[in-house]
Scaffold this active site. Structure first.
Site, PDB file in Angstrom:
ATOM      1  N   TYR A  32      -8.097 -36.074 -55.448  1.00 50.70           N
ATOM      2  CA  TYR A  32      -8.580 -37.259 -54.744  1.00 50.70           C
ATOM      3  C   TYR A  32      -9.699 -37.917 -55.533  1.00 50.70           C
ATOM      4  O   TYR A  32     -10.248 -37.342 -56.474  1.00 50.70           O
ATOM      5  CB  TYR A  32      -9.064 -36.883 -53.338  1.00 50.70           C
ATOM      6  CG  TYR A  32     -10.400 -36.163 -53.285  1.00 50.70           C
ATOM      7  CD1 TYR A  32     -10.513 -34.834 -53.657  1.00 50.70           C
ATOM      8  CD2 TYR A  32     -11.552 -36.825 -52.873  1.00 50.70           C
ATOM      9  CE1 TYR A  32     -11.752 -34.181 -53.609  1.00 50.70           C
ATOM     10  CE2 TYR A  32     -12.777 -36.181 -52.817  1.00 50.70           C
ATOM     11  CZ  TYR A  32     -12.874 -34.860 -53.189  1.00 50.70           C
ATOM     12  OH  TYR A  32     -14.082 -34.231 -53.154  1.00 50.70           O
ATOM     13  N   ARG A 100       9.296 -24.697 -48.121  1.00 51.61           N
ATOM     14  CA  ARG A 100       7.933 -24.340 -48.504  1.00 51.61           C
ATOM     15  C   ARG A 100       7.974 -23.244 -49.557  1.00 51.61           C
ATOM     16  O   ARG A 100       8.177 -22.071 -49.225  1.00 51.61           O
ATOM     17  CB  ARG A 100       7.138 -23.861 -47.281  1.00 51.61           C
ATOM     18  CG  ARG A 100       5.694 -23.504 -47.613  1.00 51.61           C
ATOM     19  CD  ARG A 100       4.983 -22.849 -46.452  1.00 51.61           C
ATOM     20  NE  ARG A 100       3.633 -22.432 -46.834  1.00 51.61           N
ATOM     21  CZ  ARG A 100       3.351 -21.292 -47.489  1.00 51.61           C
ATOM     22  NH1 ARG A 100       4.331 -20.453 -47.830  1.00 51.61           N
ATOM     23  NH2 ARG A 100       2.094 -20.992 -47.807  1.00 51.61           N
ATOM     24  N   HIS A 102       5.981 -21.846 -53.256  1.00 49.99           N
ATOM     25  CA  HIS A 102       4.725 -22.023 -53.977  1.00 49.99           C
ATOM     26  C   HIS A 102       4.891 -22.788 -55.291  1.00 49.99           C
ATOM     27  O   HIS A 102       4.081 -23.647 -55.615  1.00 49.99           O
ATOM     28  CB  HIS A 102       4.087 -20.653 -54.246  1.00 49.99           C
ATOM     29  CG  HIS A 102       3.487 -20.030 -53.023  1.00 49.99           C
ATOM     30  ND1 HIS A 102       2.312 -19.329 -53.041  1.00 49.99           N
ATOM     31  CD2 HIS A 102       3.899 -20.018 -51.736  1.00 49.99           C
ATOM     32  CE1 HIS A 102       2.027 -18.901 -51.819  1.00 49.99           C
ATOM     33  NE2 HIS A 102       2.990 -19.305 -51.012  1.00 49.99           N
ATOM     34  N   LYS A 149     -10.845 -32.300 -59.328  1.00 45.11           N
ATOM     35  CA  LYS A 149     -11.252 -32.849 -58.026  1.00 45.11           C
ATOM     36  C   LYS A 149     -10.128 -32.588 -57.027  1.00 45.11           C
ATOM     37  O   LYS A 149      -9.417 -33.502 -56.575  1.00 45.11           O
ATOM     38  CB  LYS A 149     -11.574 -34.342 -58.154  1.00 45.11           C
ATOM     39  CG  LYS A 149     -12.424 -34.844 -56.998  1.00 45.11           C
ATOM     40  CD  LYS A 149     -13.103 -36.138 -57.374  1.00 45.11           C
ATOM     41  CE  LYS A 149     -13.772 -36.804 -56.180  1.00 45.11           C
ATOM     42  NZ  LYS A 149     -14.836 -36.046 -55.567  1.00 45.11           N
ATOM     43  N   GLU A 182     -23.761 -26.787 -58.917  1.00 48.46           N
ATOM     44  CA  GLU A 182     -23.816 -28.154 -58.371  1.00 48.46           C
ATOM     45  C   GLU A 182     -24.029 -28.053 -56.874  1.00 48.46           C
ATOM     46  O   GLU A 182     -24.259 -26.965 -56.343  1.00 48.46           O
ATOM     47  CB  GLU A 182     -22.525 -28.910 -58.711  1.00 48.46           C
ATOM     48  CG  GLU A 182     -21.265 -28.265 -58.152  1.00 48.46           C
ATOM     49  CD  GLU A 182     -19.988 -29.038 -58.464  1.00 48.46           C
ATOM     50  OE1 GLU A 182     -20.056 -30.252 -58.721  1.00 48.46           O
ATOM     51  OE2 GLU A 182     -18.906 -28.427 -58.396  1.00 48.46           O
TER      52      GLU A 182
HETATM   53  N1  PMP Z   1     -19.527 -32.230 -57.156  1.00 44.61           N
HETATM   54  C1  PMP Z   1     -18.705 -32.090 -56.092  1.00 44.61           C
HETATM   55  C2  PMP Z   1     -18.250 -30.726 -55.734  1.00 44.61           C
HETATM   56  C3  PMP Z   1     -18.315 -33.197 -55.346  1.00 44.61           C
HETATM   57  O1  PMP Z   1     -17.494 -33.054 -54.290  1.00 44.61           O
HETATM   58  C4  PMP Z   1     -18.798 -34.482 -55.714  1.00 44.61           C
HETATM   59  C5  PMP Z   1     -18.451 -35.717 -54.926  1.00 44.61           C
HETATM   60  N2  PMP Z   1     -17.179 -35.760 -54.465  1.00 44.61           N
HETATM   61  C6  PMP Z   1     -19.637 -34.585 -56.822  1.00 44.61           C
HETATM   62  C7  PMP Z   1     -19.974 -33.436 -57.520  1.00 44.61           C
HETATM   63  C8  PMP Z   1     -20.161 -35.922 -57.272  1.00 44.61           C
HETATM   64  O2  PMP Z   1     -19.141 -36.630 -57.925  1.00 44.61           O
HETATM   65  P1  PMP Z   1     -19.111 -38.227 -57.945  1.00 44.61           P
HETATM   66  O3  PMP Z   1     -20.402 -38.672 -58.518  1.00 44.61           O
HETATM   67  O4  PMP Z   1     -17.947 -38.547 -58.817  1.00 44.61           O
HETATM   68  O5  PMP Z   1     -18.926 -38.674 -56.541  1.00 44.61           O
END
Ligand code: PMP
Length: 285
Positions: A32, A100, A102, A149, A182
């Site tokens: 996403y 379904r 995997h 992502k 993070e």
């Molecule tokens: N790390 C994670 C785990 C996130 O979910 C996000 C935002 N979705 C970010 C960092 C920041 O990413 P961005 O600046 O692209 O929104």
């Protein structure tokens, strides 16, 4: 009523339907993007789509569309929702098979969904008006591919929820070596004695678009560098300023970490300086 985009069609959100066999639903098999638009102008659009395209390659989902083709669709969604401040959430799953299993099925069409949501105005470089965060630290218990992502966000949302239950806004994660990775939905920057640092990118960290725009702004418009390196939990506890960055919140000063004030417990002077620049240049990206 919000107008969504689903598989080539624009339609009222309430009418959008997908199969329960969609692999996004069954496996979290998808990726996403979340892209803000203010007064109808998208922020960091190319960078978001380029990250999406890298994710599609990692997941072996074929969806050949150029940045300009995506832009046309996004601009149409914004227009149909009346412009203003909106977030655009793009969700692509591998699609629905008739069973379904995997392993990746062959010959199914990806599901493509875009959701528009009205959002608040962007962050302002004013300590009195800025959005701030209280943050609690957690050991990072997510998977080893955080650079993707993925829509499979259970690990992230469990960390976020745990922080909310601490009375905080965000979780700051550290690995088994007590190195910061993070936030649950953001990247992190620490400031000590005027020097900026952020964890380097690897499989533990999402390459945030806000992070990369911030790095570019620092390089172009300031003499301040930013080190990309290992940052320990001990270091973050001693920082003068801590910021969390994300497309949904811009650059957010952390005023409290595990119940203790960060700096003077207010947005710091370096945040203010850099946030001013960020607000000035966000639409350049
Ligand atoms: N790390 C994670 C785990 C996130 O979910 C996000 C935002 N979705 C970010 C960092 C920041 O990413 P961005 O600046 O692209 O929104």
């Amino acid at each position: 009523m919000s107008i969504a985009y689903l598989n080539g069609e624009f339609l009222p959100l309430e009418q959008a339907r997908i199969s329960p066999l969609d692999r996004g639903f069954l496996f979290g098999d998808g990726i996403y993007e979340y892209i803000p638009s203010y007064d109808g102008k998208l922020v960091g659009f190319r960078l978001h789509i380029e990250r999406l395209q890298r994710g599609l390659v990692e997941l072996k989902i074929e969806l050949p569309r150029s940045v300009d083709q995506w832009r046309e669709v996004f601009e149409e969604v914004i227009a149909r929702n009346g412009g203003g401040h909106q977030s655009l959430y793009l969700h692509i799953s591998r699609g629905a098979d008739n069973k379904r299993e995997h392993g990746y099925p062959k010959g199914i069409e990806p599901t493509v969904f875009i959701l528009a949501t009205v959002i608040d105005p962007p962050q302002v470089a004013d300590p009195a008006l800025a959005r701030t965060y209280k943050v609690s630290t957690k050991q990072d218990l997510r998977w080893g591919r955080c650079h993707i992502k993925s829509t499979a966000l259970l690990g992230n949302i469990m960390h976020k929820q745990s922080s909310i239950e601490d009375g905080c806004d965000e979780a700051l994660l550290y690995n088994e070596l007590e190195e910061i990775t993070e936030g649950a939905s953001s990247n992190v920057v620490v400031v000590k004695d005027g020097k900026l640092a952020t964890p380097m990118l690897d499989n533990q960290v999402l390459p945030g678009i806000t992070r990369s725009v911030l790095l570019d702004i620092l390089a172009k418009y300031t003499q301040r560098g930013i080190e990309q390196r290992v940052i320990t939990l001990t270091e973050v506890r001693k920082a003068d300023e801590v910021w969390m960055t994300s497309s949904s919140k811009d650059i957010v000063p952390v005023i409290e970490l595990d119940g203790k004030q960060v700096g003077h417990g207010k947005p710091g002077p370096i945040w203010q300086e850099i946030m001013k620049l960020f607000a000035k240049h966000r639409f350049d990206y």
